[in-house]
Design a protein around this motif. Sequence first.
Motif, PDB file in Angstrom:
ATOM      1  N   LYS A  98       6.156  -1.391   9.678  1.00  0.00           N
ATOM      2  CA  LYS A  98       5.460  -2.698   8.852  1.00  0.00           C
ATOM      3  C   LYS A  98       4.040  -1.792   8.239  1.00  0.00           C
ATOM      4  CE  LYS A  98       6.940  -5.952  12.267  1.00  0.00           C
ATOM      5  NZ  LYS A  98       8.077  -5.195  12.521  1.00  0.00           N
ATOM      6  N   ASP A 103       0.409  -0.412   6.278  1.00  0.00           N
ATOM      7  CA  ASP A 103      -0.439  -1.166   5.670  1.00  0.00           C
ATOM      8  C   ASP A 103      -0.820  -1.500   4.902  1.00  0.00           C
ATOM      9  OD1 ASP A 103      -1.094  -3.317   7.982  1.00  0.00           O
ATOM     10  OD2 ASP A 103      -2.162  -1.378   9.109  1.00  0.00           O
ATOM     11  N   THR A 133       9.113  -3.093   0.676  1.00  0.00           N
ATOM     12  CA  THR A 133       7.636  -3.541   1.314  1.00  0.00           C
ATOM     13  C   THR A 133       7.558  -4.856   0.459  1.00  0.00           C
ATOM     14  OG1 THR A 133       7.449  -1.499   1.116  1.00  0.00           O
ATOM     15  CG2 THR A 133       5.672  -2.547   1.194  1.00  0.00           C
ATOM     16  N   LYS A 153       6.421  -8.165   2.453  1.00  0.00           N
ATOM     17  CA  LYS A 153       4.770  -8.302   2.078  1.00  0.00           C
ATOM     18  C   LYS A 153       4.977  -9.803   2.187  1.00  0.00           C
ATOM     19  CE  LYS A 153       1.164  -7.137  -0.680  1.00  0.00           C
ATOM     20  NZ  LYS A 153       0.189  -6.653  -1.173  1.00  0.00           N
ATOM     21  N   CYS A 164       4.785  -7.792   7.091  1.00  0.00           N
ATOM     22  CA  CYS A 164       3.204  -6.762   6.684  1.00  0.00           C
ATOM     23  C   CYS A 164       2.623  -6.677   5.639  1.00  0.00           C
ATOM     24  CB  CYS A 164       4.441  -5.037   6.765  1.00  0.00           C
ATOM     25  SG  CYS A 164       4.887  -4.580   5.068  1.00  0.00           S
ATOM     26  N   ARG A 165       1.569  -5.948   5.819  1.00  0.00           N
ATOM     27  CA  ARG A 165       0.335  -6.503   4.806  1.00  0.00           C
ATOM     28  C   ARG A 165       0.680  -5.607   3.342  1.00  0.00           C
ATOM     29  NH1 ARG A 165      -5.530  -3.800   4.786  1.00  0.00           N
ATOM     30  NH2 ARG A 165      -5.981  -4.515   3.492  1.00  0.00           N
ATOM     31  N   GLY A 166       1.349  -4.481   3.235  1.00  0.00           N
ATOM     32  CA  GLY A 166       2.066  -3.572   2.591  1.00  0.00           C
ATOM     33  C   GLY A 166       1.460  -3.716   1.519  1.00  0.00           C
ATOM     34  N   ASP A 167      -0.170  -3.180   1.136  1.00  0.00           N
ATOM     35  CA  ASP A 167      -0.121  -3.136  -0.340  1.00  0.00           C
ATOM     36  C   ASP A 167       0.387  -2.150  -0.958  1.00  0.00           C
ATOM     37  OD1 ASP A 167      -2.521  -4.770  -0.034  1.00  0.00           O
ATOM     38  OD2 ASP A 167      -4.312  -3.678   1.475  1.00  0.00           O
TER      39      ASP A 167
END
Length: 105
Positions: free
Chosen positions: A15, A17, A34, A38, A43-46
């Motif tokens: 997960k 960031d 991702t 996302k 997950c945030r997954g920037d």
Amino acid sequence: MHAMMYCFRVVYEVKPDLLLVNGPGTCIPIVAATLVFKCLGFCRGDIVFVESFCRVKSLSLTGILLYPVVDRFFVCWKELKQKYPFCDVITTFIDDENDDANNDD
């Protein structure tokens, strides 16, 4: 296909960031996994893509594919910034101000 399934498992377990990737096309499966997680809110997954230093006049195929979907896109040459306005230019990875402060000549 095996790589894509493995990437989904890794992204689900970690997960992330932040996902920092560069030029090789092998990053496509991990970016796709991702993006899916996302969008689903797992997950945030920037996603940050850094184009290869050797790409002066055009983007790599990976860069062309990922340009519209990543959160940040970095190039090393101002010429590419003119062609691709949503990217940021990295001229150096060392902050000049800090570099001068650390010089004890």
